[in-house]
Design an enzyme around this catalytic site. Structure first.
Site, short mmCIF file in Angstrom:
data_model
loop_
_atom_site.label_atom_id
_atom_site.label_comp_id
_atom_site.label_asym_id
_atom_site.label_seq_id
_atom_site.Cartn_x
_atom_site.Cartn_y
_atom_site.Cartn_z
N LYS A 1 -4.54 12.24 -26.08
CA LYS A 1 -5.37 13.21 -24.97
C LYS A 1 -4.35 14.38 -24.62
CE LYS A 1 -8.13 12.56 -20.90
NZ LYS A 1 -8.57 11.90 -19.81
N SER B 1 -13.58 11.55 -19.18
CA SER B 1 -13.26 12.81 -19.60
C SER B 1 -12.55 12.63 -20.87
CB SER B 1 -12.23 13.11 -18.56
OG SER B 1 -11.14 12.33 -18.38
N SER C 1 -12.47 7.45 -16.34
CA SER C 1 -12.30 8.35 -17.69
C SER C 1 -11.86 7.53 -19.03
CB SER C 1 -11.43 9.52 -17.55
OG SER C 1 -12.24 10.38 -16.68
N1 GLN Z 1 -15.91 11.07 -14.21
C1 GLN Z 1 -14.97 11.17 -13.52
C2 GLN Z 1 -14.87 12.58 -12.61
O1 GLN Z 1 -15.46 13.30 -13.25
C3 GLN Z 1 -13.55 10.41 -13.53
C4 GLN Z 1 -12.64 11.40 -14.29
C5 GLN Z 1 -11.47 10.72 -14.56
O2 GLN Z 1 -11.41 9.45 -14.47
N2 GLN Z 1 -10.62 11.39 -14.95
O3 GLN Z 1 -14.03 12.79 -11.94
#
Ligand code: GLN
Length: 493
Positions: free
Chosen positions: A79, A159, A183
């Site tokens: 990532k 994400s 995420s």
């Molecule tokens: N979807 C969540 C957010 O937008 C979690 C993102 C994450 O875990 N990095 O904050």
């Protein structure tokens, strides 16, 4: 010979060690698959030479009879939130475009030391903020899955959507993810793969671009529970460079894996029966209970009374921390610098941040600075911290009655790219089942359960006690064995 790109971590590692094929053959196959899959937009940069060099090192070590690492011969996707020495690291942002770190993140270093190689840096929602992979400066990532009978590009989740897309499409056997509020788990659920977020502190945050430091955790994404256990073992470990790193030995999760759940109590939190959850998700939850019962577990009802407040608290705490963490991107130290003619220092900060951050990132920075401002700190930030403590206490009380918790990972299956863009609140709801475990710092995993009637994957979530990744992985294995989820997306890319 089986197609090498159909293999996962364990099969590759064991096949290389056993001499069935060479690590170089594996790396070449995946490099080729990555090069063919540009339509998914899963990678921001590809690093075929890194994968080949690691493979050659593994093949040489094997030839010399040396002991091979846990990930020897396995090329993975990284990532693009992990700093990689000399390889562009952007967090999918414009502001970090061109930034080549002079250091390696601890997690990626651990993986290289275990014998893994890197296929490339995976796309993500910008600064890991998002649930659909539509906030990247480098464009949307498509899921390899499509709704039956349509060809509209679908969201791979976010994400870690580059990670989920690549693993589901079999262009990487595994990938790293990070999970701040879902995420790893939500993208895993959307794409029919496994992903585990360990206990907060298991994996070092050093060299991981910070989003919300009290929540950020790295973890593996792969197509089986065994592969996740192997890769998590390689990623985790105490790191003096991260002040919140756990000073604990890394258990042999792979070696201890057992799908026999006799004597285990699995809690079903009644507050997770929420309006707006798809019937198919509720059905998969029922099926999950039956599978765990079949594996010997006892199913008990539990209550997590503050569940409904977790998401609002998360969307105060995470932006608050983000606004502070992202203050360092100012045009001085990293990447982009906008310096219009005659501009002063303040103008440079403002212009750089205006040009360098996407809309969602700006929204979070604005919310974060607002809730931390002197006049609103008590009303929002302090209140959210109290809610966080209550959410954590809910779990502590539940552990008196059960050993782990079974819940859906997401309220719906994947959705078409573009369908939720105008509606940030509905987008935020994607993480309603994921965020409580994040606030409490608990290990949590998503495993694929089934396809819905549109032919899209659904995941089940397991949440464990602090440090008890083993119970989570074991229950995940029990589900995996019973679900028999071996569906692969049809290739269109
Ligand atoms: N979807 C969540 C957010 O937008 C979690 C993102 C994450 O875990 N990095 O904050």
């Amino acid at each position: 010979m089986t197609e090498l790109t159909s293999l996962g971590v364990k099969a590759i590692r064991d096949g290389v060690a056993g001499g069935d094929f060479t690590a170089r053959e594996v790396a070449e196959s995946f490099n080729a698959a990555v090069a063919e899959a540009a339509k998914l937009n899963a990678f921001i940069v590809t690093t075929p030479d890194h994968a080949l060099a690691a493979a050659d090192a593994t093949d040489a070590a094997r030839a010399e009879g040396k002991e091979l690492g846990a990930m020897a011969g396995v090329p993975i996707g990284m990532k693009d939130l992990f700093a990689t020495h000399g390889v562009q690291t952007t967090a999918a942002s414009h502001i970090l475009e061109g930034f080549k770190p002079q250091y390696e993140s601890t997690v990626s270093q651990n993986l290289w030391e275990a014998g893994a190689g890197m296929l490339g840096k995976l796309n993500l929602d910008q600064f890991a903020m998002g649930s659909s992979n539509e906030t990247s400066f480098f464009g949307n990532v498509s899921s390899p899955w499509q709704k039956a009978g349509t060809n509209a590009p679908m969201s791979p989740g976010g994400s870690s959507g580059g990670s989920s897309s690549a693993v589901a499409a079999r262009i990487a056997p595994a990938a790293t993810g990070t999970d701040t509020g879902g995420s790893i788990r939500q993208p895993a659920a959307f794409t029919g793969i496994c992903g585990i977020k360990p206990t907060y502190g298991r994996c070092s945050r050093w060299g991981v671009v910070a989003f919300a430091s009290s929540l950020d955790q790295a973890g593996p994404m792969a197509r089986s529970v065994e592969d996740c256990a192997i890769m998590l073992g390689a990623m985790a470990g105490f790191d003096p460079k991260d002040a919140t790193s756990l000073q604990m030995d890394v258990p042999d999760w792979e070696g201890a894996l057992s799908a026999d759940l006799k004597g285990k109590k699995v809690g079903i939190p009644r507050e997770y029966r929420m309006e707006g959850t798809d019937q198919a998700i509720l059905d998969s939850w029922e099926q999950g209970k039956a599978w765990l019962k079949d594996a010997g577990a006892e199913i008990v009802d539990v209550s997590l009374p503050h569940t409904q407040y977790a998401l609002p608290a998360y969307y105060i705490i995470a932006p608050a921390e983000a606004s502070s963490n992202l203050a360092r991107y100012d045009g001085v130290r990293y990447g982009l610098r906008e310096l219009p003619d005659g501009a002063g220092l303040q103008d440079m900060y403002a212009e750089t941040r205006e040009a360098g951050f996407g809309d969602e990132v700006k929204r979070r920075v604005l919310i974060g600075t607002y809730v931390l401002s002197a006049g609103f700190y008590d009303a929002y930030y302090n209140q959210a911290q109290k809610v966080r403590a209550l959410v954590a206490r809910d779990f502590e009380r539940a552990w008196a009655e059960c050993d782990l918790i079974l819940a859906p990972t997401t309220p719906t299956a994947s959705f078409p790219l573009g369908s939720l863009n105008e509606d940030p609140l509905t987008m935020y709801l994607n993480d309603v089942f994921a965020v409580p475990a994040s606030l409490a710092g608990l290990p949590a995993m998503s495993v694929p359960a089934m396809l819905n009637e549109d032919g899209l994957p659904l995941g089940l979530q397991l949440v464990g006690k602090p440090f008890d990744e083993q119970a989570v992985l074991d229950a995940g294995l029990a589900i995996q064995q019973r679900a028999g989820f071996d569906h692969a997306p049809e290739k269109w890319w």
